[in-house]
Design a protein around this motif. Sequence first.
Motif, PDB file in Angstrom:
ATOM      1  N   ARG A 244       0.921  -1.256   0.062  1.00 18.33           N
ATOM      2  CA  ARG A 244      -0.112  -0.055  -0.179  1.00 18.33           C
ATOM      3  C   ARG A 244       0.867   1.221   0.012  1.00 18.33           C
ATOM      4  O   ARG A 244       0.691   2.018   0.663  1.00 18.33           O
ATOM      5  CB  ARG A 244      -1.028   0.114   1.245  1.00 18.33           C
ATOM      6  N   LEU A 245       1.751   1.213  -0.946  1.00 23.02           N
ATOM      7  CA  LEU A 245       2.561   2.527  -1.139  1.00 23.02           C
ATOM      8  C   LEU A 245       1.963   3.320  -2.391  1.00 23.02           C
ATOM      9  O   LEU A 245       0.896   3.362  -2.913  1.00 23.02           O
ATOM     10  CB  LEU A 245       3.973   1.959  -1.685  1.00 23.02           C
ATOM     11  N   LEU A 246       2.301   4.880  -1.983  1.00 26.73           N
ATOM     12  CA  LEU A 246       1.746   5.643  -3.109  1.00 26.73           C
ATOM     13  C   LEU A 246       2.789   5.803  -4.239  1.00 26.73           C
ATOM     14  O   LEU A 246       4.008   6.231  -3.942  1.00 26.73           O
ATOM     15  CB  LEU A 246       1.730   7.127  -2.518  1.00 26.73           C
ATOM     16  N   TYR A 247       2.587   5.234  -5.301  1.00 28.42           N
ATOM     17  CA  TYR A 247       3.347   5.158  -6.529  1.00 28.42           C
ATOM     18  C   TYR A 247       3.811   6.368  -7.209  1.00 28.42           C
ATOM     19  O   TYR A 247       4.808   6.367  -7.774  1.00 28.42           O
ATOM     20  CB  TYR A 247       2.836   3.896  -7.336  1.00 28.42           C
ATOM     21  N   ASP A 248       3.013   7.397  -6.901  1.00 34.48           N
ATOM     22  CA  ASP A 248       3.443   8.706  -7.467  1.00 34.48           C
ATOM     23  C   ASP A 248       4.344   9.501  -6.475  1.00 34.48           C
ATOM     24  O   ASP A 248       4.266  10.859  -6.737  1.00 34.48           O
ATOM     25  CB  ASP A 248       2.345   9.592  -7.989  1.00 34.48           C
ATOM     26  N   ARG A 249       4.817   9.043  -5.603  1.00 37.86           N
ATOM     27  CA  ARG A 249       5.523   9.710  -4.614  1.00 37.86           C
ATOM     28  C   ARG A 249       6.868   8.985  -4.089  1.00 37.86           C
ATOM     29  O   ARG A 249       6.892   7.746  -4.307  1.00 37.86           O
ATOM     30  CB  ARG A 249       5.045  10.011  -3.216  1.00 37.86           C
TER      31      ARG A 249
ATOM     32  N   PHE B 247       4.497  11.515   4.021  1.00 40.90           N
ATOM     33  CA  PHE B 247       2.831  11.165   3.984  1.00 40.90           C
ATOM     34  C   PHE B 247       2.376  10.947   5.488  1.00 40.90           C
ATOM     35  O   PHE B 247       1.527  11.509   5.975  1.00 40.90           O
ATOM     36  CB  PHE B 247       2.564  10.370   2.975  1.00 40.90           C
TER      37      PHE B 247
END
Lengths: 224, 296
Positions: A89-94, A102
Motif C-alpha cells: 500500500r505505497l503511493l506510487y506517484d511519490r 505522508f
Amino acid sequence: MIEFINVVKKYNHDVVALDNINLKMEKGEFAFLVGPSGSGKSTFLKLMIREEEATSGKILIDGKDIGKLKLKEIPYLRRKIGFVFQDFRLLYDRTVAENIEFALRIIEASEREIRSQIKNVLEMVGLTGKERYYPNQLSGGEQQRVALARALSTKPPIIIADEPTGNLDPATANDIFKSLLDINSRGTTILIVTHAKDIVNNLNKRVIALDHGKIVKDEERGGY
Amino acid sequence: MTTRTYLIKEGYENLKKHGGKTISTILIICATMLVLGIFIILFQNVNKNVETVRLEQGLQALISDNATVEEKIYMQDQIKNIEHVKDIEYLDKEAAYEDAKELFKDQEYFLEGLENVQIFPESFVITFDDIEYAEQVKAEVEKIDGIYKVKYDESTIQAVITISNIANVFLLGVGFVLLVVSIFIISNTIKLAVYSNKREIFIMRYIGATNKFIKRPFIVEGTIMGLLSAVISFIIISLAYVVLYARLPHVGSTLGVFGFVPYSTLWYQVLIAYLALGLFIGLFGSAISIKRYLKV
C-alpha cells in the motif's frame, strides 16, 4: 498492551467470525497469528484498529477500552498501531521519502521531526540512500521495507502486519522478519499474521492459532 | 511547511492530477456562471431603469384658482410634512403652459386658442422616496384645503411595480437553479476525485488521519475550482459588457427606452457576487460530496 476479553464478532447476527476470544499481549512482545483462510485473522486485526466493532466483549489497547471510543478518537487509536499490508500500500506517484513524509504529515509532525524521522526509519530498515527512488524502481522486498519504514515513522508502540511477506520470495521474507525482530528488540510490540510456516517454526516465538473463530493454540515458544 | 500549507499543497496537487476533469469542471461552472452573470447584469440594469422611472414619477396636486400666496405657502408646508414625500416643486401657470407646449410640440394645433396662460392651473409636483407609498401620499394630499385635484399616472406606476417584482422573482428563480446546478457539478467532480484518491484515503485512515485532515485537500480543490471559475467568468463577462455597452443605448440617454448602465457602476457587484458564489459552491459542493462518499 493488547487485551481481548470474551470478544465475539458476528456478521449478520449469525455468522460467527470470532468466538469468545481471550488473549493478552504484553508490551514489547512478539507474536504470530496463524490459521487457515477464514479462521478470523483479518477480523482480529480489524477489531484492533476499530475498523470494525466487537459484537460483545472488550478490547483494551494500552489499558483503554476501544469499544468506548468516540468516532473522532479512533484516528488517535490508529496512531498507536502501525499497520503493514501484504501488498505494501505505497503511493506510487511519490518517492520513498515522500511516502514516509505522508504518514508524518498525518500525525502533524514538525518539519524537523519529519526530516529526522525519514532518515532514522530508512536507516532502521536498511534503505539509506533510496530516499528519492519511486516505489516501482525498487524490488518487492525493498517496497515492503518502505511500508515498514512508513509504519515505524510515527513511532507507534504496536506494529501489526497482515501477511507482510505474502508477496515475497523466501530470502527476502527472511530479511523482512529480521527487520521486524530488530524493531521488536527496541521495545515495539509486534503481531504478525502469516502463512510463512518455516519462518514461524525457525523463530520460536509466541504463536496464536485461530480456527473457525476460536483460539485453538497459544504457545509461548510455538511452531506453525 | 505547516500542516495547513501541506494540505493546501495537496489540494493543488490533486487539481493538477485530475487535470482533464478540473478543466472540464471549470469550463462548465464558467458557463453556468456566465449565464448567471448575464442575469445579474440584467437584474441590475432592470433595477436601475426601474429606479430611474420611479424617481421620475410623481403626483401633481392642482391648486384652486382663488388660493392666496399665504395659503399656497401653508399648503406647501403641509405637503412637505407628509411621510414619504421626497420633494415638492411649485409650478405656476406660465410653467404649466410651457409644459403643455413641450408635451404637444408635435401637435401644436391642440393648443391653438389656448394661448391664455390663465386657463392653466397652478400645481405642486410631488415626488416620493418610494413609489409603493404613492396611494398613501395621494390620499393625504387630497385632504388638504385648496387642493382641488390630485393626478398621477397610475398605469405607469403600477407597471413599474409589476415589472420590478416579476424581474426580481424571475431572476431569483434562475439564480437558484443555476446555483444548484453549479453545486451539483462541483460535488460530482469532487466525488470522482475522492474515488481516484481512494488509495491515499485508505492509507490515511490506517495511519490515523482525522476526518478534517482527509477532507481538507478536497475542500481546497473544490474551492480553487470555484474561485478560478469566478475569476475567469468575471473577466469574460466584463470584456463582453464593455464591448457591448459601446453599441447599446445608455440609461437616461433616450427617453422611454430601456438603457444600459455603465460597467463602472456594476463591476464590483458582479465581482463580489462571483467570488461569493465561487467560494460558496466550491466549499459547499465539495463538503457535501465528501460527507456522502467518504467513509471516515
